[in-house]
Design an enzyme around this catalytic site. Structure first.
Site, PDB file in Angstrom:
ATOM      1  N   LYS A 291      -0.704 -52.646 -27.959  1.00 38.56           N
ATOM      2  CA  LYS A 291      -0.048 -52.139 -26.738  1.00 38.56           C
ATOM      3  C   LYS A 291       1.295 -52.831 -26.486  1.00 38.56           C
ATOM      4  O   LYS A 291       2.296 -52.183 -26.217  1.00 38.56           O
ATOM      5  CB  LYS A 291      -0.966 -52.327 -25.520  1.00 38.56           C
ATOM      6  CG  LYS A 291      -2.306 -51.614 -25.642  1.00 38.56           C
ATOM      7  CD  LYS A 291      -3.181 -51.832 -24.426  1.00 38.56           C
ATOM      8  CE  LYS A 291      -3.674 -53.248 -24.242  1.00 38.56           C
ATOM      9  NZ  LYS A 291      -4.608 -53.728 -25.290  1.00 38.56           N
TER      10      LYS A 291
ATOM     11  N   ARG B 227      -7.552 -50.797 -16.035  1.00 44.92           N
ATOM     12  CA  ARG B 227      -8.590 -51.257 -16.960  1.00 44.92           C
ATOM     13  C   ARG B 227      -9.988 -50.866 -16.488  1.00 44.92           C
ATOM     14  O   ARG B 227     -10.947 -51.100 -17.207  1.00 44.92           O
ATOM     15  CB  ARG B 227      -8.591 -52.789 -17.045  1.00 44.92           C
ATOM     16  CG  ARG B 227      -7.444 -53.411 -17.803  1.00 44.92           C
ATOM     17  CD  ARG B 227      -7.721 -53.497 -19.281  1.00 44.92           C
ATOM     18  NE  ARG B 227      -7.722 -54.822 -19.847  1.00 44.92           N
ATOM     19  CZ  ARG B 227      -6.650 -55.539 -20.140  1.00 44.92           C
ATOM     20  NH1 ARG B 227      -5.450 -55.080 -19.882  1.00 44.92           N
ATOM     21  NH2 ARG B 227      -6.778 -56.725 -20.700  1.00 44.92           N
TER      22      ARG B 227
HETATM   23  P1  ADP Z   1      -2.280 -55.703 -27.420  1.00 40.92           P
HETATM   24  O1  ADP Z   1      -1.082 -55.775 -26.490  1.00 40.92           O
HETATM   25  O2  ADP Z   1      -2.889 -54.337 -27.473  1.00 40.92           O
HETATM   26  O3  ADP Z   1      -3.312 -56.765 -27.144  1.00 40.92           O
HETATM   27  P2  ADP Z   1      -0.371 -56.644 -29.463  1.00 40.92           P
HETATM   28  O4  ADP Z   1       0.738 -55.644 -29.414  1.00 40.92           O
HETATM   29  O5  ADP Z   1      -0.127 -57.982 -28.879  1.00 40.92           O
HETATM   30  O6  ADP Z   1      -1.752 -55.991 -28.877  1.00 40.92           O
HETATM   31  O7  ADP Z   1      -0.788 -56.774 -31.001  1.00 40.92           O
HETATM   32  C1  ADP Z   1      -1.855 -57.634 -31.380  1.00 40.92           C
HETATM   33  C2  ADP Z   1      -1.501 -58.318 -32.689  1.00 40.92           C
HETATM   34  O8  ADP Z   1      -1.520 -57.361 -33.756  1.00 40.92           O
HETATM   35  C3  ADP Z   1      -0.117 -58.947 -32.722  1.00 40.92           C
HETATM   36  O9  ADP Z   1      -0.205 -60.142 -33.477  1.00 40.92           O
HETATM   37  C4  ADP Z   1       0.762 -57.912 -33.422  1.00 40.92           C
HETATM   38  O10 ADP Z   1       1.822 -58.506 -34.151  1.00 40.92           O
HETATM   39  C5  ADP Z   1      -0.238 -57.246 -34.369  1.00 40.92           C
HETATM   40  N1  ADP Z   1      -0.013 -55.804 -34.536  1.00 40.92           N
HETATM   41  C6  ADP Z   1       0.318 -54.880 -33.609  1.00 40.92           C
HETATM   42  N2  ADP Z   1       0.379 -53.647 -34.117  1.00 40.92           N
HETATM   43  C7  ADP Z   1       0.050 -53.785 -35.451  1.00 40.92           C
HETATM   44  C8  ADP Z   1      -0.078 -52.867 -36.556  1.00 40.92           C
HETATM   45  N3  ADP Z   1       0.134 -51.550 -36.395  1.00 40.92           N
HETATM   46  N4  ADP Z   1      -0.431 -53.367 -37.752  1.00 40.92           N
HETATM   47  C9  ADP Z   1      -0.665 -54.701 -37.919  1.00 40.92           C
HETATM   48  N5  ADP Z   1      -0.554 -55.609 -36.934  1.00 40.92           N
HETATM   49  C10 ADP Z   1      -0.210 -55.163 -35.713  1.00 40.92           C
HETATM   50  P1  AMP Z   2      -3.911 -58.552 -21.800  1.00 38.01           P
HETATM   51  O1  AMP Z   2      -2.626 -59.323 -21.817  1.00 38.01           O
HETATM   52  O2  AMP Z   2      -3.708 -57.127 -21.397  1.00 38.01           O
HETATM   53  O3  AMP Z   2      -4.706 -58.706 -23.049  1.00 38.01           O
HETATM   54  O4  AMP Z   2      -4.782 -59.196 -20.627  1.00 38.01           O
HETATM   55  C1  AMP Z   2      -5.204 -60.540 -20.672  1.00 38.01           C
HETATM   56  C2  AMP Z   2      -6.267 -60.785 -19.602  1.00 38.01           C
HETATM   57  O5  AMP Z   2      -5.716 -60.572 -18.292  1.00 38.01           O
HETATM   58  C3  AMP Z   2      -7.492 -59.860 -19.657  1.00 38.01           C
HETATM   59  O6  AMP Z   2      -8.482 -60.310 -20.571  1.00 38.01           O
HETATM   60  C4  AMP Z   2      -7.986 -59.932 -18.214  1.00 38.01           C
HETATM   61  O7  AMP Z   2      -8.634 -61.150 -17.933  1.00 38.01           O
HETATM   62  C5  AMP Z   2      -6.657 -59.948 -17.449  1.00 38.01           C
HETATM   63  N1  AMP Z   2      -6.167 -58.592 -17.097  1.00 38.01           N
HETATM   64  C6  AMP Z   2      -5.002 -58.023 -17.524  1.00 38.01           C
HETATM   65  N2  AMP Z   2      -4.842 -56.809 -16.990  1.00 38.01           N
HETATM   66  C7  AMP Z   2      -5.936 -56.588 -16.203  1.00 38.01           C
HETATM   67  C8  AMP Z   2      -6.370 -55.507 -15.398  1.00 38.01           C
HETATM   68  N3  AMP Z   2      -5.641 -54.385 -15.264  1.00 38.01           N
HETATM   69  N4  AMP Z   2      -7.563 -55.633 -14.763  1.00 38.01           N
HETATM   70  C9  AMP Z   2      -8.300 -56.750 -14.860  1.00 38.01           C
HETATM   71  N5  AMP Z   2      -7.968 -57.809 -15.603  1.00 38.01           N
HETATM   72  C10 AMP Z   2      -6.774 -57.735 -16.273  1.00 38.01           C
END
Ligand code: ADP
Ligand code: AMP
Length: 217
Positions: free
Chosen positions: A13, A88
């Protein structure tokens, strides 16, 4: 254009949000980023959220309601926004509809990043972040040129406290229980676009771009 990007922890994301924002002038509203900033600054919201976040549990809906109302009261969101990691829970989605109705706004598209759970382990444990500019890396899939240093600004990369296997398990269970119903909620409004997030970063973005071009046409 008001968008929402949804998907399991590590689905991509944040990575896709950055690419979308390079192309479209939208305000990025990531509740995760807002909460981490609140924790870092020791604000009342941060103090309430910290324990839940470290355990991988969702922060209570009331806390999220307050930060969203505050954020949407700022004028910059009139240009359009991209919600990342919010809503969420179904309760948050219903609440958001009410908040947006008051503001005479609506969500135009929900981008759902689909990926199998086993793919998420390396994405989460390998994730590294730049604390200075927010750039997202992965030691397995998207490493920085110099180990531990941000390509863009040279700062030392960090690992999120909750990016461990124990917390991932809790986050995945929260996702299945609470966040999947949110996708069904928006399915009923017929605004969800499903994207295969297991592909390479460029390909995932290409698929999202096609959907967004369709929306802008
Ligand atoms: P989210 O915001 O959904 O938790 P992130 O964008 O932070 O996910 O991505 C999670 C991890 O996976 C990061 O280390 C990122 O560099 C990696 N990543 C994101 N998209 C891809 C992809 N399409 N292929 C491989 N690695 C990815
Ligand atoms: P994220 O950065 O989206 O992976 O979120 C990290 C953490 O923040 C999650 O595991 C939750 O503890 C909290 N969090 C983020 N967004 C929300 C949401 N919309 N509702 C509840 N908890 C959240």
């Amino acid at each position: 254009m008001n968008l929402l990007i949804i998907g399991a922890p590590g689905a991509g994301k944040g990575t896709m949000s950055e690419l979308i924002l390079n192309r479209y002038e939208l305000v990025h509203v990531s509740t995760g980023d807002m909460l981490r900033a609140a924790v870092k600054n020791g604000t009342p919201v941060g103090l309430k959220a910290q324990g839940y976040m470290n355990r991988g549990e969702l922060v209570p809906d009331e806390v999220i309601h307050d930060i969203i109302v505050e954020r949407l009261s700022q004028d910059d969101v009139d240009a359009g926004f991209l919600f990342d990691g919010y809503p969420r829970t179904e309760n948050q989605a219903v609440d958001l509809d009410e908040i947006l109705k008051e503001l005479d706004k609506k969500i135009d598209m929900v981008i759902n990043l689909n990926i199998a759970e086993e793919e998420l382990i390396k994405r989460i444990t390998g994730r590294r972040l730049c604390p200075a500019c927010g750039e997202i890396y992965n030691i397995y899939f998207n490493p920085p040129k110099e180990e531990g240093k941000c390509d863009k600004c040279g700062a030392d990369l960090i690992q999120r406290k909750d990016d461990n296997l124990e917390s991932l398990e809790v986050r995945l269970s929260e996702y299945h229980k609470n966040t999947q119903p949110v996708i069904e909620y928006y399915e009923k409004k017929d605004i969800v676009r499903h994207i295969d997030a297991a592909q390479a970063i460029e390909k995932v973005f290409e698929d999202i771009s096609k959907e967004l071009e369709g929306l802008c046409r």
